[in-house]
Design a protein around this motif. Structure first.
Motif, short mmCIF file in Angstrom:
data_model
loop_
_atom_site.label_atom_id
_atom_site.label_comp_id
_atom_site.label_asym_id
_atom_site.label_seq_id
_atom_site.Cartn_x
_atom_site.Cartn_y
_atom_site.Cartn_z
N LYS A 1 4.77 -5.20 -26.94
CA LYS A 1 5.09 -6.61 -26.69
C LYS A 1 5.25 -6.86 -25.19
N GLU A 2 6.00 -5.96 -24.57
CA GLU A 2 6.20 -6.12 -23.13
C GLU A 2 4.87 -6.10 -22.40
N ILE B 1 3.11 -9.36 -22.81
CA ILE B 1 3.69 -10.43 -21.98
C ILE B 1 3.21 -10.27 -20.55
N ARG B 2 3.26 -9.06 -20.09
CA ARG B 2 2.83 -8.83 -18.71
C ARG B 2 1.37 -9.20 -18.53
N LYS B 3 0.58 -8.89 -19.54
CA LYS B 3 -0.84 -9.23 -19.42
C LYS B 3 -1.04 -10.73 -19.37
N VAL B 4 -0.29 -11.43 -20.22
CA VAL B 4 -0.40 -12.88 -20.21
C VAL B 4 -0.02 -13.44 -18.84
N LEU B 5 0.95 -12.78 -18.24
CA LEU B 5 1.40 -13.24 -16.93
C LEU B 5 0.49 -12.78 -15.80
N ASN C 1 -6.11 -7.09 -26.76
CA ASN C 1 -5.88 -8.52 -26.59
C ASN C 1 -4.39 -8.78 -26.72
N PRO C 2 -3.79 -9.34 -25.67
CA PRO C 2 -2.33 -9.47 -25.68
C PRO C 2 -1.83 -10.35 -26.81
N ILE C 3 -2.65 -11.26 -27.23
CA ILE C 3 -2.16 -12.26 -28.15
C ILE C 3 -1.84 -11.65 -29.51
N LEU D 1 1.68 -10.62 -29.57
CA LEU D 1 2.68 -11.66 -29.37
C LEU D 1 2.77 -12.62 -30.55
N LYS D 2 1.72 -12.62 -31.34
CA LYS D 2 1.61 -13.67 -32.33
C LYS D 2 2.75 -13.64 -33.33
N GLU E 1 6.10 -11.98 -34.92
CA GLU E 1 7.25 -11.12 -34.59
C GLU E 1 7.64 -10.27 -35.79
N LEU F 1 -6.69 -16.38 -23.50
CA LEU F 1 -6.13 -15.19 -24.15
C LEU F 1 -7.00 -14.76 -25.32
N ARG G 1 -6.52 -16.94 -14.96
CA ARG G 1 -5.33 -17.26 -15.74
C ARG G 1 -4.07 -17.18 -14.88
#
Ligand SMILES: Nc1ncnc2c1ncn2[C@@H]1O[C@H](COP(=O)(O)OP(=O)(O)OP(=O)(O)O)[C@@H](O)[C@H]1O
Ligand SMILES: [Mg+2]
Lengths: 780, 232
Positions: free
Chosen positions: A686-687, A690-694, A772-774, A777-778, A780, B54, B81
């Protein structure tokens, strides 16, 4: 069961690591048992001893298992506690033949009592009334077979050295490989005295035979040793040497002496292997624990649910233990397969013959203990750890961040890498040391130097001269000389040399060798001053040459032309040679005196191959000419550098073994790391997302994941270095010449361990980093 | 600013194929605040994820200003992004091991902003979000509303052109929810484009335009007059 199959990759890593660990451990244990079994095949091995002489010279004490020929009888007759005693020569390679079927094999000359002390396995004949007659011999099974095929050999005649007819009195089983005394046939001591007439006349100062002693009771060793300590002096007032008995069972493993006391020997190497075996097993167990725990953690939710629906703690534990026992059982089976596959290779490597003693109950006992130990250690931790989860916590949202389990696992990984990095350091220092000794100048040029053993006609100086002429003429060699002992062997020494100004109270031991003409030129050594012994100086019979160490030991200035006394004769120093290495490349060059060979004191002929001719052609030319001059003997020649190479066998063995098993240990550690990385990546999915999304790149993520592991590896290295330093320093201290411990092995250890860690972790986490980060995250 | 045309996204699993987006056309102007609504499973999150780069759609076109984004490779997507977009999630998605300050700082680190400037930017936003006294806390020590404010702060700290919010109030009670909505409105007023997925028509009423999805289609669009008048 279903779980094992579902996590195929995991199970594979787990079983594989365990199997490799177990197999390595078992091989090492087999080897250790083999070494410990040395000389213990004989019924009376516990009460059997080897007589050792302590001799003080050059400021230190030399201890060796050479004794005067008079000793055995004296011990047997006049020392209380001694029940039997026998002399033997050291094994000598001699020609033995049945008609034209001639072989060079190792023979020993022994007193008849020798066969009472060692209960050899008689296939034909008995140990009673044997070797009484001077022309008799006992053959081992395989030699008898080589000489006589499948026919009985009893009472047949074999010929020793084309000379002595010997009647075969008995055939004994082959001597086991892990026996210090290896021979193919035994002959009576009387025959030795007949062949070497000088031995009969020797007093208490001449050490030329091995004396084996049997005590009535092994508890009396200390007493006997006290009573025989000054035996030589009692028998002959001039003798200062001391005598002691060394247990046969310690002969092989405790062969080093300092100041006349046993200080270990090969045993230290064996201890290293034993330690290695235990550590590899531990590493494999640690691995197993690590992997099982992290795998089961993935199942924490399942555990939580199970507990919530009322599964008892006990049934959970037994489920996990069952699973890990199953895994370790499969691991053991695989380990056996690995063992059987690798044993031949291993045997070949060590030149020994280890076999799995399937019909020995002790073997099975050890094995079962090993499995139980592994199963218990490896299986219990995850089982208890997991089953102790509070179901509520787990179901609420399970997170083990800095939890205890994780730090335990970190400790385990650190432990593994401490071991791995220790091994890397040690192995590279061993390698450095080996290279150092190998590349240490010998003081002569061993390239293209061939030693031909001087037998039959080749003992005759005239024939040697003939050989020299013909070989040089044929262009096969450039120089020929002789030496009274092989360059790669030890040999005679004397303390009977005196010179003007010698302190009568000190004793200086000189190696003494008889050399032929052009010796210095042939081996490519250097003269410091004076001249070598050569044909130009016909009257060289009382000329001697010293090596530098010898001149230094005498404290002589301007030695050329000075006179020395050797026993009764007077000699003139005509030259000083630069020190050169004989026998033991690990030790300082000892003082040496060289004199001109006369009559029969030639044991090897040295040939310097013609550097401008083809080696193979030269060798076949040599063989041809030698065969012509000495037709009765098979050709026995060797390259000096090759026979020198054998000196390093022990160290090479250590190097090879630590390479292999160190490699295995590191490999298993990697598997453990892989497991931890797998778990970590899973844990931090998860972490990471999140980092990837950021905006974190794959590189960023890999760095992040690696950082922790590199920290662990760094800690491991910090712990390992002092440890490795102590161990390797200890090992090195046994060498007179040793490399200085440099930073290199340590930096190597850091680089390798970090590299390994990064690779292992990255291989595993790149999947997560690229995912794929999503997805993570999708839900929980 | 955003032109999405004929976007299609199909999820394939072993058993079924789900068409999550089925020919979506959507234009968003710069400075606009758009809400996306629709029944559960209609593809709202999928759409947002595609807009946030994403997730990759099967076909269609996605132009951001004048750049076609769907043809970018992974690295370019990631770079685009982190420079242009900020995210707010329903479940906050803060990193538990990092403090509030560090959480907010993270996107700046990945944008390679020098340390001193990072400090300045983070402190600015922390002040603006009214969480100054929380900056050393860990997410677990904050209430849901506070956590979401941190998440918003994190989305804003890089000053993105586009903020994508997936049910930002979904896990919050109404008063905390309102706080977050007000934050988004303020943000919108300073010129940031916002696309928000929501189930709540109350939240949607803060936006300029409401788009209704069903089964991966846009079925209706509604201009929120009151908000627009306010804007003008
Ligand atoms: N990774 C995936 N694999 C397969 N199918 C998926 C995946 N993600 C989403 N879907 C499917 O795509 C469709 C759209 O999902 P999406 O998450 O976009 O819905 P949503 O509108 O956000 O719903 P909600 O309001 O419940 O969040 C759903 O039918 C869902 O089952
Ligand atoms: Mg959604």
């Amino acid at each position: 069961m279903r779980n094992l199959w579902k996590n195929k990759g995991f199970s594979l890593i787990n079983i594989g690591g365990l199997a490799i660990g177990l197999a390595s451990c078992m091989i090492l244990l087999l080897y250790v048992v083999y070494e410990f079994g040395y000389d213990k095949q004989y019924k009376n091995y516990k009460s059997t001893y080897i007589a050792y002489t302590n001799m003080k010279a050059n400021g230190k004490t030399f201890s060796w298992a050479w004794t005067p020929g008079l000793l055995s009888q004296e011990l047997k007759e006049n020392v209380t506690g001694v029940s039997n005693s026998a002399r033997s020569s050291y094994p000598i390679s001699l020609l033995i033949g049945n008609g034209e079927n001639k072989l060079k094999n190792k023979g020993m000359f022994v007193d008849p009592a020798y066969l009472k002390i060692f209960d050899f396995d008689f296939i034909d004949g008995t140990s009673d009334n044997i070797l009484q007659n001077i022309n008799t011999v006992i053959l081992t099974k395989s030699l008898a077979k080589k000489l006589f095929g499948n026919h009985s050999s009893i009472n047949k005649i074999v010929k020793l050295d084309n000379l002595e007819p010997l009647k075969v009195e008995a055939v004994i089983d082959d001597i086991p490989q892990n026996s210090s005394l290896t021979f193919d046939y035994l002959m009576p001591w009387k025959l030795y005295e007949k062949r070497e007439t000088w031995t009969k006349k020797q007093g208490w100062g001449s050490n030329f035979c091995l004396t084996v002693v049997q005590l009535q009771n092994s508890n009396t060793l200390a007493q006997v040793n006290t009573s025989i300590k000054d035996l030589f002096h009692r028998m002959d007032k001039d003798q200062e040497n001391e005598l002691f008995l060394h247990p046969l069972s310690k002969w092989h493993l405790y062969g080093d002496f300092e100041n006349g006391k046993s200080v270990g020997g090969k045993i230290s190497q064996l201890k290293i292997f034993l330690l290695l075996a235990i550590c590899i097993l531990l590493i494999a167990c640690v691995n197993f624990m690590n992997l099982s725990t992290s795998r089961s953690e993935k199942r924490a939710k399942e555990v939580g649910v199970r507990k919530a629906i009322g599964s008892s703690r006990k049934s959970l534990i037994s489920q996990f233990i069952l699973e890990s026992t199953l895994l370790s059982f499969i691991g053991t089976v695989v380990a056996f397969i690995l063992l059987e596959i690798s044993l031949p290779y291993f045997n070949n490597l060590l030149n020994i013959n280890l076999i799995i003693q399937y019909n020995d109950w002790r073997y099975w006992l050890t094995l079962i203990c090993l499995i139980l130990f592994t199963g218990l250690i490896a299986g219990s931790y995850p089982a208890f750890y997991l089953s102790s989860f509070e179901p509520v916590k787990v179901l609420k949202g399970f997170s083990i961040k800095a939890g205890s389990a994780f730090s335990v696992r970190k400790v385990l990984v650190v432990f593994q890498f401490v071991f791995a990095s220790c091994l890397i350091v040690c192995t590279s220092v061993i390698y450095q040391q080996l290279n150092y000794i190998k590349n240490k100048p010998l003081g002569y040029n061993s390239n293209g130097l061939v030693q031909l053993s001087a037998e039959g006609n080749l003992k005759n100086l005239q024939k040697i001269n003939l050989l020299r002429e013909r070989l040089v003429k044929a262009g096969a060699v450039t120089n020929v000389s002789t030496l009274s002992m092989s360059l790669s062997n030890g040999g005679n020494n004397t303390s009977g040399i005196s010179w003007p100004g010698k302190n009568p109270n000190t004793s200086v031991l000189f190696n003494n060798r008889a050399i032929g003409y052009d010796f210095v030129e042939t081996i490519g050594a250097k003269m410091v001053e004076g001249r070598s012994i050569s044909k130009q100086f016909e009257k060289d019979s009382n000329s001697v040459i010293f090596n530098e160490a010898g001149i230094k030991a005498m404290g002589m200035k301007n030695p050329i032309g000075k006179k020395i006394k050797w026993d009764t004769g007077e000699n003139v120093i005509v030259g000083v040679m630069k020190d050169f290495v004989i026998d033991n490349p690990f030790q300082k060059v000892e003082p040496m005196i060289l004199y001109s060979a006369f009559k029969d004191n030639v044991s090897v002929i040295l040939l310097k191959l013609n550097p401008s001719a083809n080696v193979t052609a030269s060798l076949s030319k040599i063989d041809e000419i030698v065969k012509e001059i000495n037709p009765d003997y098979p050709i026995d020649r060797e390259f000096v550098n090759q026979s020198f190479e054998q000196k390093f066998e022990n160290e090479k063995l250590l190097g090879t073994l630590s390479n292999w098993f160190g490699g295995f240990a590191i490999f298993i550690s990697c598997l453990g790391l892989l497991g931890l990385a797998l778990f970590m990546a899973e844990q931090r999915k998860k972490e990471i997302s999140i980092r990837k999304v950021l905006g974190a790149s794959t590189g960023n993520i890999l760095t992040l994941l690696n950082k922790d592991f590199i920290k662990l590896v760094a800690i491991a290295n910090v712990i390992a270095f002092p440890l490795a330093y102590v161990i390797i320093n200890q090992w090195l201290s046994a060498f007179e010449y040793r490399v200085a411990i440099s930073f290199l092995p340590f930096s190597l250890a850091i680089v390798i361990s970090v590299l390994i860690a990064i690779l292992t972790v990255s291989i595993q986490s790149i999947k997560v980093a690229k995912a794929n980060p999503i997805d993570a995250l999708k839900y929980e | 600013m955003i032109r999405i045309e004929n976007l299609e996204k199909v999820y394939k699993t072993e058993e079924v194929e789900t068409t999550a987006l089925n020919g979506i056309n959507l234009h968003v102007k710069e400075g606009e605040f758009v809400s996306i609504m629709g029944p559960s499973g209609c593809g709202k999150s999928t759409l947002l994820n595609v807009m946030g780069l994403l997730d990759k759609p099967e076909s269609g076109s996605y132009k951001f200003i004048d750049t076609e984004l769907l043809t970018l490779n992974d690295r370019e997507r990631s770079n685009f992004r982190k420079r242009n977009m900020g995210f707010v999630f329903q479940n906050f998605n803060l990193i538990d091991e990092l403090t509030v300050f560090e959480n907010i700082e993270l996107p700046l680190i990945y944008n390679k902003i020098p340390t001193a400037e990072r400090k300045k930017l983070v402190n600015e936003i922390i002040e603006r979000m009214n969480i100054v006294n929380r900056s050393g806390h860990f997410p677990q020590q904050l209430s849901g509303g506070q956590q979401q404010r941190v998440a918003v702060a994190r989305a804003l700290v890089t000053k993105p052109k586009l903020v994508l919010a997936d049910e930002p109030t979904g896990n919050l009670d109404s008063s905390h929810g309102n706080e977050v909505m007000e934050l988004l409105c303020e943000l919108n007023e300073t010129g940031t484009t916002i696309v928000m997925v929501t189930h709540s028509s109350h939240d949607a009423s803060f936006s300029n335009r409401i788009i209704n999805l069903k089964d991966g289609h846009v079925i209706s669009e509604k201009i929120n007059k009151s908000r627009n008048e306010e804007l003008i």
